[in-house]
Design a protein around this motif. Structure first.
Motif, PDB file in Angstrom:
ATOM      1  N   GLY A   1     -13.398  36.259 -21.441  1.00  0.00           N
ATOM      2  CA  GLY A   1     -14.362  37.184 -21.533  1.00  0.00           C
ATOM      3  C   GLY A   1     -14.049  38.676 -22.192  1.00  0.00           C
ATOM      4  N   GLU A   2     -12.731  38.539 -22.674  1.00  0.00           N
ATOM      5  CA  GLU A   2     -12.440  39.969 -23.448  1.00  0.00           C
ATOM      6  C   GLU A   2     -12.173  39.237 -24.846  1.00  0.00           C
ATOM      7  N   TYR A   3     -11.526  40.164 -25.795  1.00  0.00           N
ATOM      8  CA  TYR A   3     -11.485  39.953 -27.116  1.00  0.00           C
ATOM      9  C   TYR A   3     -10.267  40.799 -27.463  1.00  0.00           C
ATOM     10  N   VAL A   4      -9.351  40.171 -28.183  1.00  0.00           N
ATOM     11  CA  VAL A   4      -7.853  40.793 -28.513  1.00  0.00           C
ATOM     12  C   VAL A   4      -7.911  40.929 -29.999  1.00  0.00           C
ATOM     13  N   LEU A   5      -7.335  42.046 -30.321  1.00  0.00           N
ATOM     14  CA  LEU A   5      -6.938  42.262 -31.703  1.00  0.00           C
ATOM     15  C   LEU A   5      -5.807  42.318 -32.000  1.00  0.00           C
ATOM     16  N   LYS A   6      -5.348  41.510 -33.107  1.00  0.00           N
ATOM     17  CA  LYS A   6      -4.115  41.289 -33.674  1.00  0.00           C
ATOM     18  C   LYS A   6      -3.443  42.705 -34.404  1.00  0.00           C
ATOM     19  N   VAL A   7      -2.756  43.431 -33.922  1.00  0.00           N
ATOM     20  CA  VAL A   7      -2.189  44.556 -34.524  1.00  0.00           C
ATOM     21  C   VAL A   7      -0.613  44.416 -34.873  1.00  0.00           C
TER      22      VAL A   7
ATOM     23  N   PRO B   1      10.944  46.153 -38.043  1.00  0.00           N
ATOM     24  CA  PRO B   1      10.040  45.463 -38.726  1.00  0.00           C
ATOM     25  C   PRO B   1       8.955  44.987 -37.867  1.00  0.00           C
ATOM     26  N   PRO B   2       7.773  44.490 -38.388  1.00  0.00           N
ATOM     27  CA  PRO B   2       6.519  44.408 -37.697  1.00  0.00           C
ATOM     28  C   PRO B   2       6.645  43.306 -36.497  1.00  0.00           C
ATOM     29  N   PHE B   3       6.167  43.639 -35.532  1.00  0.00           N
ATOM     30  CA  PHE B   3       6.111  43.173 -34.222  1.00  0.00           C
ATOM     31  C   PHE B   3       4.564  42.912 -33.972  1.00  0.00           C
ATOM     32  N   ASP B   4       4.137  41.572 -33.943  1.00  0.00           N
ATOM     33  CA  ASP B   4       2.736  41.207 -33.535  1.00  0.00           C
ATOM     34  C   ASP B   4       2.258  41.510 -32.007  1.00  0.00           C
ATOM     35  N   LEU B   5       0.938  42.009 -32.127  1.00  0.00           N
ATOM     36  CA  LEU B   5       0.599  42.642 -30.543  1.00  0.00           C
ATOM     37  C   LEU B   5      -0.731  42.208 -30.555  1.00  0.00           C
ATOM     38  N   TYR B   6      -1.184  41.711 -29.569  1.00  0.00           N
ATOM     39  CA  TYR B   6      -2.511  41.469 -29.186  1.00  0.00           C
ATOM     40  C   TYR B   6      -3.121  42.260 -28.110  1.00  0.00           C
TER      41      TYR B   6
ATOM     42  N   GLU C   1      -2.236  37.627 -18.921  1.00  0.00           N
ATOM     43  CA  GLU C   1      -1.045  37.416 -19.429  1.00  0.00           C
ATOM     44  C   GLU C   1      -1.030  37.409 -21.016  1.00  0.00           C
ATOM     45  N   ASN C   2      -2.283  37.151 -21.682  1.00  0.00           N
ATOM     46  CA  ASN C   2      -2.489  37.189 -23.228  1.00  0.00           C
ATOM     47  C   ASN C   2      -2.460  38.655 -23.771  1.00  0.00           C
TER      48      ASN C   2
END
Length: 372
Positions: A23-29, A34-39, A150-151
């Motif tokens: 029901g939501e949408y997560v953006l990958k940033v 070093p780069p750490f992937d965040l949703y 949790e995502n």
């Protein structure tokens, strides 16, 4: 690996993946060096970009590792007092370190608290090479509570305010504009779509309609005017009187259902009931929602939202009736006691939607978002 920061860049557009999430949408940033992937939740209804940060004094459960500022060479606390600290109205100085402490709340009751900091964010680009953007202000959240799952590792505020992620990064990509395409509810979470940022993110071509953004007291919101909604060929005005107040709806990717004033909702629901020739399902857990079986997604009426400027947006049945329980599909709108409402993310699915902060417009183009 450390990222070299170019002195200047101007790619066609920045890009990021958006994934559906219950029901939501997560953006990958990608954050840090070093780069750490965040949703993070993609939210056009708020401004602050924040992440759950170690140490987490009071954090909601998170499946992926939490961002650790100590592991990044580019993390810096925002000084207090400073202009950057004042970008958010709810900050305070915390001696002796003089960190810029913040509190940021949401209408649903969720809350994040922590310190404002700057970091390097890295985005993909249409030129193909990753683009690092240094010194982006964000919230390092050490106390985060509410309806997060949790995502979701934080929230990406994509509003119009000066501290929003879009206001901060889009000039680096050549313009204060962005577009997104949200896949339908219950699309498998492995299927992503794209957000484009800056020059090259414009929405145009056959089928595109455009409406004006309306100035609002709250600088965060994308406010538009909805004149009415057609159920099939039957037009229902927003107000029974026919008079429409400009700026009566907010476009919010962080709210799933579309919310409208109770009188308008009652007329919409009555018309939908009269058109749908299926047996209504009365589930005690879903009352008072209007619900039917699976066939309603094929046999239900097409709804058309009529925005100012002859911008007519056709809502597919898959975004008008949402599966609330196995085999039970409910009307994806809800009433509110108030004069205005929200265009939620259910109604935004399968449209490429472009927000132009400089031109003060929003454009809609019907498209299969799973194919982007």
């Amino acid at each position: 690996m450390n990222i070299p920061i170019p002195p200047s860049f101007h790619p066609d557009a920045g890009q990021s993946d958006i994934f559906p999430d219950k029901g939501e949408y997560v953006l990958k940033v990608s954050i840090g060096n070093p780069p750490f992937d965040l949703y993070a939740i993609a939210d056009t209804g708020s401004d602050l970009f924040w992440a759950q940060c170690l140490p987490c004094d009071q954090c909601y459960p998170q499946k992926n590792p939490k961002y650790d500022p100590k592991s990044s060479s580019t993390y810096r606390n925002v000084a207090c007092p400073s202009k950057r600290c004042q970008l958010l109205g709810t900050t305070s100085c915390a001696p002796p370190s003089n960190t810029c402490n913040y509190t940021y709340g949401y209408a649903a009751g969720s809350l994040t608290q922590g310190v404002l900091a700057t970091e390097t964010l890295t985005f993909a680009s249409t030129e193909g090479s990753p683009v690092p953007l240094p010194n982006v202000v964000f919230g390092c959240g050490h106390n985060n509570t509410g309806t997060f799952n949790e995502n979701e590792m934080g929230l990406a505020g994509l509003g119009r305010g000066s501290i929003s992620l879009i206001s901060q990064i889009s000039p680096s990509f050549g313009g204060r504009r962005f577009s997104h395409c949200l896949v339908p509810f219950n699309t498998p979470p492995t299927i992503s779509s794209k957000m484009s940022i800056g020059s090259g993110s414009e929405v145009s071509g056959p089928g595109t309609v455009t409406t004006s953004l309306v100035a609002s007291q709250d600088s965060t919101f994308y406010v538009v005017t909805l004149n009415g909604i057609s159920v099939g060929s039957t037009y229902l005005p927003f107000n029974s009187s026919g008079a429409v107040t400009k700026g009566n709806m907010i476009i919010d990717s962080g709210t799933p259902p579309t919310i409208v004033p109770r009188d308008f909702y009652n007329r919409l629901e009555a018309e939908v009931k009269s058109v749908v020739k299926l047996t209504r399902i009365d589930d005690p857990q879903l009352r008072p929602q209007l619900c039917y079986g699976r066939n309603v997604q094929a046999q239900g009426p097409l709804l058309t939202a009529h925005f100012d400027g002859n911008a007519d947006v056709v809502l597919k049945q898959t975004s008008t009736f949402i599966e609330a329980k196995d085999g039970i599909f409910c009307f994806a709108m809800t009433p509110i006691d108030g004069p205005g409402g929200i265009v939620g993310n259910f109604a935004q699915t399968d449209h490429l939607i472009g927000f132009d902060l400089d031109g003060n417009t929003v454009s809609f183009k019907p498209i299969d978002c799973t194919k982007l």
